[in-house]
Write a protein that holds these residues in place. Structure first.
Motif, PDB file in Angstrom:
ATOM      1  N   PRO A  35       0.824  -1.202   0.000  1.00  0.00           N
ATOM      2  CA  PRO A  35       0.000   0.000   0.000  1.00  0.00           C
ATOM      3  C   PRO A  35       0.860   1.253   0.000  1.00  0.00           C
ATOM      4  CG  PRO A  35       0.302  -0.829   2.220  1.00  0.00           C
ATOM      5  CD  PRO A  35       1.217  -1.613   1.351  1.00  0.00           C
ATOM      6  N   PHE A  54      -8.619  -1.239   1.568  1.00  0.00           N
ATOM      7  CA  PHE A  54      -8.075  -2.192   0.590  1.00  0.00           C
ATOM      8  C   PHE A  54      -9.165  -2.997  -0.101  1.00  0.00           C
ATOM      9  CE2 PHE A  54      -4.355  -1.791   3.469  1.00  0.00           C
ATOM     10  CZ  PHE A  54      -3.549  -1.163   2.546  1.00  0.00           C
ATOM     11  N   LYS A 144      -7.014 -18.635  -7.852  1.00  0.00           N
ATOM     12  CA  LYS A 144      -6.631 -19.180  -6.543  1.00  0.00           C
ATOM     13  C   LYS A 144      -7.494 -18.575  -5.430  1.00  0.00           C
ATOM     14  CE  LYS A 144      -3.745 -15.905  -4.879  1.00  0.00           C
ATOM     15  NZ  LYS A 144      -4.083 -14.830  -4.089  1.00  0.00           N
ATOM     16  N   SER A 157       3.214 -17.602  -3.869  1.00  0.00           N
ATOM     17  CA  SER A 157       4.062 -16.476  -3.492  1.00  0.00           C
ATOM     18  C   SER A 157       4.796 -15.903  -4.710  1.00  0.00           C
ATOM     19  CB  SER A 157       5.060 -16.985  -2.447  1.00  0.00           C
ATOM     20  OG  SER A 157       5.816 -15.955  -1.951  1.00  0.00           O
ATOM     21  N   THR A 160       2.409 -14.044  -7.089  1.00  0.00           N
ATOM     22  CA  THR A 160       2.046 -12.726  -6.556  1.00  0.00           C
ATOM     23  C   THR A 160       3.179 -11.728  -6.773  1.00  0.00           C
ATOM     24  OG1 THR A 160       0.729 -13.816  -4.878  1.00  0.00           O
ATOM     25  CG2 THR A 160       1.291 -11.531  -4.458  1.00  0.00           C
ATOM     26  N   LEU A 161       4.378 -12.182  -6.488  1.00  0.00           N
ATOM     27  CA  LEU A 161       5.549 -11.305  -6.621  1.00  0.00           C
ATOM     28  C   LEU A 161       5.750 -10.889  -8.089  1.00  0.00           C
ATOM     29  CD1 LEU A 161       7.639 -10.118  -4.725  1.00  0.00           C
ATOM     30  CD2 LEU A 161       9.090 -12.088  -5.137  1.00  0.00           C
ATOM     31  N   THR A 164       3.176  -8.229  -9.070  1.00  0.00           N
ATOM     32  CA  THR A 164       3.496  -6.903  -8.516  1.00  0.00           C
ATOM     33  C   THR A 164       4.675  -6.270  -9.259  1.00  0.00           C
ATOM     34  OG1 THR A 164       2.689  -7.568  -6.356  1.00  0.00           O
ATOM     35  CG2 THR A 164       4.150  -5.662  -6.404  1.00  0.00           C
TER      36      THR A 164
ATOM     37  N   PRO B 124      -7.211 -13.459   4.558  1.00  0.00           N
ATOM     38  CA  PRO B 124      -7.065 -12.216   3.788  1.00  0.00           C
ATOM     39  C   PRO B 124      -5.622 -11.709   3.771  1.00  0.00           C
ATOM     40  CG  PRO B 124      -8.905 -12.050   5.321  1.00  0.00           C
ATOM     41  CD  PRO B 124      -8.178 -13.306   5.650  1.00  0.00           C
ATOM     42  N   VAL B 126      -2.884 -13.428   3.624  1.00  0.00           N
ATOM     43  CA  VAL B 126      -2.139 -14.179   2.613  1.00  0.00           C
ATOM     44  C   VAL B 126      -2.581 -13.764   1.215  1.00  0.00           C
ATOM     45  CG1 VAL B 126      -1.721 -16.485   1.645  1.00  0.00           C
ATOM     46  CG2 VAL B 126      -1.786 -16.169   4.122  1.00  0.00           C
ATOM     47  N   ARG B 127      -3.891 -13.725   1.012  1.00  0.00           N
ATOM     48  CA  ARG B 127      -4.428 -13.432  -0.324  1.00  0.00           C
ATOM     49  C   ARG B 127      -4.131 -12.006  -0.761  1.00  0.00           C
ATOM     50  NH1 ARG B 127      -4.375 -18.543  -0.573  1.00  0.00           N
ATOM     51  NH2 ARG B 127      -6.170 -19.676   0.195  1.00  0.00           N
ATOM     52  N   GLU B 128      -4.002 -11.091   0.194  1.00  0.00           N
ATOM     53  CA  GLU B 128      -3.870  -9.667  -0.135  1.00  0.00           C
ATOM     54  C   GLU B 128      -2.427  -9.157  -0.098  1.00  0.00           C
ATOM     55  OE1 GLU B 128      -6.583  -6.694  -0.198  1.00  0.00           O
ATOM     56  OE2 GLU B 128      -7.012  -8.324  -1.551  1.00  0.00           O
ATOM     57  N   CYS B 129      -1.490  -9.942   0.409  1.00  0.00           N
ATOM     58  CA  CYS B 129      -0.105  -9.439   0.477  1.00  0.00           C
ATOM     59  C   CYS B 129       0.426  -9.248  -0.946  1.00  0.00           C
ATOM     60  CB  CYS B 129       0.794 -10.407   1.238  1.00  0.00           C
ATOM     61  SG  CYS B 129       2.538  -9.891   1.163  1.00  0.00           S
ATOM     62  N   PRO B 130       0.814  -8.006  -1.308  1.00  0.00           N
ATOM     63  CA  PRO B 130       1.249  -7.775  -2.696  1.00  0.00           C
ATOM     64  C   PRO B 130       2.610  -8.371  -3.018  1.00  0.00           C
ATOM     65  CG  PRO B 130       1.425  -5.761  -1.398  1.00  0.00           C
ATOM     66  CD  PRO B 130       0.831  -6.790  -0.498  1.00  0.00           C
ATOM     67  N   PHE B 131       3.352  -8.788  -2.012  1.00  0.00           N
ATOM     68  CA  PHE B 131       4.698  -9.319  -2.260  1.00  0.00           C
ATOM     69  C   PHE B 131       4.768 -10.837  -2.120  1.00  0.00           C
ATOM     70  CE2 PHE B 131       5.234  -4.910  -1.123  1.00  0.00           C
ATOM     71  CZ  PHE B 131       5.980  -4.474  -2.206  1.00  0.00           C
ATOM     72  N   GLY B 132       3.644 -11.442  -1.826  1.00  0.00           N
ATOM     73  CA  GLY B 132       3.653 -12.895  -1.645  1.00  0.00           C
ATOM     74  C   GLY B 132       4.462 -13.291  -0.425  1.00  0.00           C
ATOM     75  N   ALA B 133       4.604 -12.347   0.519  1.00  0.00           N
ATOM     76  CA  ALA B 133       5.407 -12.639   1.710  1.00  0.00           C
ATOM     77  C   ALA B 133       4.654 -13.555   2.678  1.00  0.00           C
ATOM     78  CB  ALA B 133       5.792 -11.347   2.423  1.00  0.00           C
ATOM     79  N   THR B 135       2.167 -16.794   3.281  1.00  0.00           N
ATOM     80  CA  THR B 135       1.707 -18.017   2.625  1.00  0.00           C
ATOM     81  C   THR B 135       0.858 -18.833   3.590  1.00  0.00           C
ATOM     82  OG1 THR B 135       3.787 -19.052   3.258  1.00  0.00           O
ATOM     83  CG2 THR B 135       3.609 -18.316   0.980  1.00  0.00           C
ATOM     84  N   LYS B 136      -0.042 -19.595   2.992  1.00  0.00           N
ATOM     85  CA  LYS B 136      -0.854 -20.541   3.765  1.00  0.00           C
ATOM     86  C   LYS B 136      -0.206 -21.898   3.580  1.00  0.00           C
ATOM     87  CE  LYS B 136      -4.880 -22.094   5.536  1.00  0.00           C
ATOM     88  NZ  LYS B 136      -5.074 -21.917   6.969  1.00  0.00           N
ATOM     89  N   ILE B 148      11.154 -11.416   2.611  1.00  0.00           N
ATOM     90  CA  ILE B 148      10.574 -10.604   1.530  1.00  0.00           C
ATOM     91  C   ILE B 148       9.453  -9.676   2.000  1.00  0.00           C
ATOM     92  CG2 ILE B 148      11.239 -12.043  -0.441  1.00  0.00           C
ATOM     93  CD1 ILE B 148       8.477 -13.264  -0.422  1.00  0.00           C
ATOM     94  N   GLY B 152       4.501  -3.247   4.765  1.00  0.00           N
ATOM     95  CA  GLY B 152       3.450  -2.280   4.423  1.00  0.00           C
ATOM     96  C   GLY B 152       2.276  -2.332   5.382  1.00  0.00           C
ATOM     97  N   LYS B 154      -0.286  -4.067   5.343  1.00  0.00           N
ATOM     98  CA  LYS B 154      -1.602  -4.322   4.738  1.00  0.00           C
ATOM     99  C   LYS B 154      -2.247  -5.557   5.376  1.00  0.00           C
ATOM    100  CE  LYS B 154      -3.644  -5.115   0.227  1.00  0.00           C
ATOM    101  NZ  LYS B 154      -3.330  -5.397  -1.171  1.00  0.00           N
TER     102      LYS B 154
END
Lengths: 218, 324
Positions: A35, A54, A144, A157, A160-161, A164, B124, B126-133, B135-136, B148, B152, B154
């Motif tokens: 964000p 968000f 997903k 992961s 997603t990376l 972005t 949410p 996991v699904r919303e992290c923009p960096f894929g940091a 995980t489930k 990583i 943020g 979020k």
């Protein structure tokens, strides 16, 4: 009145502008997803309070992606099946592009061009690749979330990376694309044709002489 | 570039097919769940620090943040989040305290609630992290990759319980955009990820059992068994359950004699940082997924439209000219 030549069909104009406008919305909401907006006071600008949430930002991102995905898929299938490959790069485009760019800033003479300038063909592949990666990774994200596609934590992961990071490349590509059109007067008639579909015959004669010859041959 | 129409369609089909069929399939809910029985928790009143809290701190101490000082504010803001001077704080969640025991008085009765990440089924964060940091994991726990995470925060904003906590002055943002973006690393319970991968129980669960034996607050185990146990006890003893429906389901269930509406109302009244809302909607499922289906439908419809359009359109070899 000057003679005009048709450069873009109505389908091409709709494709271009639906990708461009939904792409801008996706970029704006994508940056909001990072964000960044709370930190940079964007949420405090009148009319932008929604960007603090968000869930709203992602909802708008999703809605815009419906338009974006439809336009990208249409573009690939429609032109792929029609074999409209004029925008794909040809041999020698790289060296020709340098000459075109040099001519834009007043160095040397621009080489004769076909319907598209050589640097437009290279840019098309570049931005096309970025858009394709964004679309594919974005669709994977949607699938997903729907749990129709269940990925391992590592793959989720990485996907997603990639989405972005490619978003940043899209932002850079968009800035260069708009910049080259707006900053160089020689490109303004091309911008006009992106709204109307038509371009002056004189302009084609001078800048797209190869294309002009082809038109006259028919 | 030469590609036949048949070849083009075959390639497109292959791409779409490989997208839909994943290679690695994992169970959504995960293997494990935890039952936290509030009828048994006394907050370790006779101990200097609750056992579960101490065990968590001891087990994870090597992973606690070590911020570089001085820490820069989050430009253009003048603030930053730093808990490093409050490492000993145990009465709330911090980057150095991933579980705490919350105390609330209801009708003259003291209730102690061990609080930590709920490990949602469809998280949410996991699904919303923009960096894929985030995980489930297949075990059912949600894990933050501190290598990583950009900080943020979020994940904290989208978490219905606002569980993850941020520490500035650590993490990858210092190497990339220390002044303009990023804010540290987020920390929260990961259910002792390495232990549960090896089939062992989390540290908090063991510590509680060491003190209370068969009357331990925590029961950790196979998810199905834990859910069955919770439902059976709720029915037989007239207890209330929390965590099975909230946010679409979680891997953490609470049992209580007092309705959770009452507990949440008391927590709200006390203006606690961490509350227990009962009606927690999973917005990914309720808000995003319907639009997600629209995205897919729009893609398929436009593909069909493009194929029909291409077949019926005659590619004009002549460029149109017109006098305007």
């Amino acid at each position: 009145m000057k003679n005009k030549i048709k450069r873009h069909s109505i389908i091409e104009l709709i494709e271009h502008w639906s990708i461009a406008l939904s792409g801008i919305v996706l970029l704006f909401t994508g940056l909001g997803c990072l964000p960044l907006y709370k930190r940079y006071y964007i949420t405090e600008i009148p009319g932008f309070a929604w960007t603090a949430d968000f869930y709203y930002v992602t909802t708008v991102h999703y809605v815009a992606s419906a338009v974006f995905v439809a336009a990208v898929v249409f573009h690939i299938f429609y032109h792929g099946l029609r074999k409209d490959f004029a925008l794909l790069p040809k041999k020698g485009d790289l060296s020709q592009s340098i000459k075109v760019l040099a001519a834009m800033i007043g160095i040397g003479k621009e080489p004769p061009s076909d319907k598209y300038l050589p640097e437009q063909r290279i840019a098309y592949v570049g931005i096309g690749l970025v858009i394709l990666i964004l679309t594919v990774t974005g669709i994977i994200k949607v699938l997903k979330n729907l749990e129709w596609l269940i990925l391992s934590p590592e793959i989720e992961s990485i996907n997603t990376l990639i989405h972005t990071l490619t978003g940043f490349l899209f932002m850079i590509a968009l800035i260069i694309h708009v910049g080259t059109v707006v900053l160089f007067k020689s490109n303004w008639p091309l911008l006009k044709s992106m709204f109307t579909g038509w371009i002056d015959e004189d302009y084609v004669k001078h800048r797209h002489s190869i294309w002009y010859e082809k038109i006259k041959m028919h | 570039m030469n590609i036949s129409r048949r070849g083009f369609l075959a390639l497109s089909g292959a791409v779409c097919g490989s997208l839909i069929l994943g290679n690695e399939v994992e169970a959504r809910e995960g293997k494990y769940a935890t039952l936290i029985d509030l009828t048994k928790c006394d907050g370790c009143k006779d101990e200097p620090i609750p056992r579960c809290v101490k065990a968590c701190r001891d087990y994870n101490k090597d992973r606690f943040p070590q911020p570089q000082k001085p820490i820069q504010p989050y430009w253009p803001r003048k603030t930053y989040e730093d808990w490093s001077e409050k490492r000993d704080k145990i009465d709330t969640l911090t980057p150095y305290n991933w579980i705490f025991v919350q105390k609330v008085d209801i009708d003259g009765q003291e209730i102690f609630i061990p609080r930590r990440c709920m490990h949602c089924d469809n998280p949410p964060c996991v699904r919303e992290c923009p960096f894929g940091a985030l995980t489930k994991q297949p075990e059912g726990n949600s894990v933050i990759n501190d290598k990583i995470c950009f900080g943020g925060a979020k994940c904290r904003d989208v978490c219905p319980w606002h569980i993850p906590q941020r520490q500035a002055g650590v993490g990858i943002y210092l190497k990339i955009l220390p002044k303009y973006a990023g804010g540290g690393v987020m920390y929260k319970c990961d259910l002792c990820k390495d232990r549960i991968k090896q089939g062992q129980e989390p540290a908090c669960v063991i510590a509680c059992r060491e003190r209370l034996g068969n009357h331990a607050v925590f029961t950790f185990g196979d998810r199905k068994t834990i859910y069955e146990l919770a439902y059976r006890r709720a029915k037989e003893e007239g207890l209330y359950i929390y965590g099975d429906n909230q946010n679409g389901g979680t891997s953490t269930l609470y049992l209580s004699k007092v309705p959770f509406e009452k507990i949440d109302s008391a927590l709200k009244q006390n203006k606690e940082r961490f509350q227990m809302p009962v009606n927690v909607e999973n917005k990914i499922e309720s808000k995003f997924n319907p639009i997600g289906k629209l995205v897919l439908v729009s893609g398929f419809l436009s593909m069909a439209g493009a194929v029909i359009g291409a077949i019926f359109s005659k590619k004009s070899n002549k460029e149109e000219t017109d006098e305007k």
